[in-house]
Design an enzyme around this catalytic site. Structure first.
Site, PDB file in Angstrom:
ATOM      1  N   GLU A 213      13.870  -5.351  -9.928  1.00 54.01           N
ATOM      2  CA  GLU A 213      15.300  -5.301 -10.257  1.00 54.01           C
ATOM      3  C   GLU A 213      15.572  -6.170 -11.483  1.00 54.01           C
ATOM      4  O   GLU A 213      15.989  -7.311 -11.345  1.00 54.01           O
ATOM      5  CB  GLU A 213      16.155  -5.797  -9.077  1.00 54.01           C
ATOM      6  CG  GLU A 213      16.099  -4.909  -7.857  1.00 54.01           C
ATOM      7  CD  GLU A 213      17.175  -5.270  -6.818  1.00 54.01           C
ATOM      8  OE1 GLU A 213      17.943  -6.229  -7.040  1.00 54.01           O
ATOM      9  OE2 GLU A 213      17.226  -4.567  -5.794  1.00 54.01           O
ATOM     10  N   TRP A 215      17.893  -6.324 -13.329  1.00 54.51           N
ATOM     11  CA  TRP A 215      19.319  -6.592 -13.520  1.00 54.51           C
ATOM     12  C   TRP A 215      19.849  -7.697 -12.598  1.00 54.51           C
ATOM     13  O   TRP A 215      20.957  -8.143 -12.730  1.00 54.51           O
ATOM     14  CB  TRP A 215      20.126  -5.311 -13.253  1.00 54.51           C
ATOM     15  CG  TRP A 215      19.891  -4.787 -11.851  1.00 54.51           C
ATOM     16  CD1 TRP A 215      20.542  -5.169 -10.718  1.00 54.51           C
ATOM     17  CD2 TRP A 215      18.933  -3.808 -11.442  1.00 54.51           C
ATOM     18  NE1 TRP A 215      20.044  -4.502  -9.626  1.00 54.51           N
ATOM     19  CE2 TRP A 215      19.056  -3.654 -10.040  1.00 54.51           C
ATOM     20  CE3 TRP A 215      17.980  -3.040 -12.132  1.00 54.51           C
ATOM     21  CZ2 TRP A 215      18.258  -2.761  -9.311  1.00 54.51           C
ATOM     22  CZ3 TRP A 215      17.189  -2.162 -11.391  1.00 54.51           C
ATOM     23  CH2 TRP A 215      17.333  -2.030 -10.005  1.00 54.51           C
TER      24      TRP A 215
END
Ligand SMILES: [Zn+2]
Length: 475
Positions: A213, A215
């Site tokens: 991930e 982000w």
């Protein structure tokens, strides 16, 4: 795409609600009294990341602290902990004030470099996380849901110290390709200077318990964030020398094997008052996890874990090296119906039906994918590179009825002759409830239909066994 069915509409509505929930501002709740607990661990010489400095590091468990450590194995305590939060500048996204201040500073610095960071999701309450997790669990089952979403009480978002970021134009939002966008590159390089670390890095799933991930950033305070970054550790788990994975799937738990002396119900707990998960046929080998309670044993069979009465177990042995047979000896009922197709373009595999769902990965053009079940509104559930997800049927061709897995032992059964169970369903020796139960087929499993219906009952095959089930619970 074709006109969406009612089913799709309801799915979409649920999803939008769940996603929307993550974007809405959270009502600040009174901070629960934090448990002032911290645990001193002796960091072991783990193979996780040998370059990490090995020293005893204190793992912060107090949820009120900026360096609180949270993962699947270290849930928040109290579970429903709710911090005080504030909105970050120019957004509805909320964070704890320390993290919000740091974020505002970081966003300003990025803007100076010509990079506009968009805050996508920050604080999520226990209840919001529960909504999200339950949604994914309904669609994929618990095991896959927990790879892409946190069990309530274990999400870093609940601390108010984690934020998902994106590009102002939404490019590659919540997708792996975000890492190569302007914002992805900037935060990857600079976030630690403002006290944030990229929490779930590439290739660390076996350590963190989460897929990549790029982000998701976690505020730790500048000194700890820099220390983690400089240590070379690819995860907080590696930094502390602990695991982020729940141990329930780890074979190291196995203490031995036993054999069933009767068709034996596996239940959710120790005692007949608990729900039946499935019935293990007589004479099967089960793995013992080592847990025992009032004459009941926790066992693993057919990739499920549950409790069985010790009265119907024999040859309970505790070898140092448990046999792995029990898993292999179970016929794979799904592969017999699996089909395959080829991608006609680089094709996004998503977490659900429709382009509003998160991209799991992109399947290159010309690759073979296994089709896991029935088409829904033009989308197919597929498996590729060990991942499950949905792809648009528009970009699939060369559909083949041959199984994707070369191991299949039942090439005869066709998909038209299969149905899915919509409940835990008893397979009996004949048509009717007076007949003997052979086994219980878990809900959501595919069974092959062997012949004509009789008084509402179907002759079926499941897990290598033939028997009859009520048509009421088949779709
Ligand atoms: Zn996140």
């Amino acid at each position: 795409m074709t006109k969406p069915s009612a089913f799709k509409l309801s799915l979409t509505a649920t999803l939008s609600a769940a996603l929307f929930a993550t974007l809405l501002p959270a009502t600040p709740a009174a901070a629960a009294a934090p448990a002032p607990v911290s645990i001193q661990v002796q960091a072991p010489a783990l193979s996780v990341d040998a370059s990490v400095q090995i020293a005893a590091k204190k793992i912060q468990r107090n949820p009120a602290k900026d360096d609180v450590f949270v993962n699947k194995k270290y849930p928040l305590s109290p579970k429903k902990y709710a911090p005080k939060t504030v909105a970050i500048q120019g957004s509805n996204v909320r964070l704890r004030s320390s993290a919000a201040k740091a974020y505002n500073k970081m966003a300003k610095a990025a803007a100076k470099d010509g990079v506009k960071i968009r805050a996508v999701s920050g604080y999520r309450s226990y209840n919001r996380q529960a909504e999200l997790f339950n949604y994914y669990t309904r669609i994929y089952g618990k095991s896959y849901a927990s790879r892409i979403s946190a069990v309530p009480g274990t999400s870093e978002h609940q601390t108010g110290l984690a934020i998902d970021v994106g590009n102002a134009n939404g490019a590659c939002g919540l997708q792996a390709c975000f890492a190569n966008t302007p914002v992805g590159k900037w935060v990857g390089k600079n976030a630690h200077k403002y006290g944030f670390i990229m929490r779930y890095q590439k290739g660390q799933e076996s350590v963190t318990g989460y897929s990549y991930e790029p982000w998701h950033f976690r505020y730790l305070g500048t000194s700890l964030a820099k220390s983690v970054k400089n240590s070379g550790a690819k995860s907080l788990e590696a930094y502390y020398g602990v695991s982020g994975k729940k141990s329930d799937s780890a074979p190291k738990n196995s203490k031995g094997t036993a054999q069933t002396t009767a068709n034996l119900n596996m239940r959710t707990g120790a005692g007949t008052g608990n729900r039946v998960l499935l019935t293990i046929p007589r004479g099967k080998s089960v793995q013992l996890t080592g847990s025992k309670k009032s004459g009941w044993y926790q066992v693993r069979y057919s990739s499920r874990t549950g409790w069985v009465s010790g009265k119907y177990l024999s040859s309970i042995s505790m070898p140092s090296k448990p046999k792995k047979e029990s898993k292999k000896s179970t016929p794979k009922q799904n592969t017999s119906n699996a089909k395959s197709a080829k991608t006609s373009a680089n094709l996004n595999m998503r977490t659900g039906v429709g382009t509003s769902h998160r991209v799991v990965l992109t399947i290159p053009q010309g690759k073979k994918v296994a089709i896991r079940g029935a088409k829904k509104s033009g989308w197919y559930p597929v498996k590729y590179a060990g991942k499950n997800g949905w792809v648009s049927g528009t970009y699939l061709r060369s559909f083949s009825s041959s199984t994707y897995s070369p191991k299949s032992s039942d090439p005869k059964s066709s998909s038209s002759a299969s149905k899915k169970t919509i409940a835990n369903l008893n397979m009996r020796s004949g048509a009717g409830t007076s007949k003997r139960v052979i086994l219980t087929i878990p809900k959501g499993k595919k069974v092959s239909i062997r012949g004509a219906k009789k008084s509402g009952w179907y002759p079926v095959k499941y897990a290598g066994k033939n028997g009859w089930v009520s048509g009421k619970y088949l779709r």
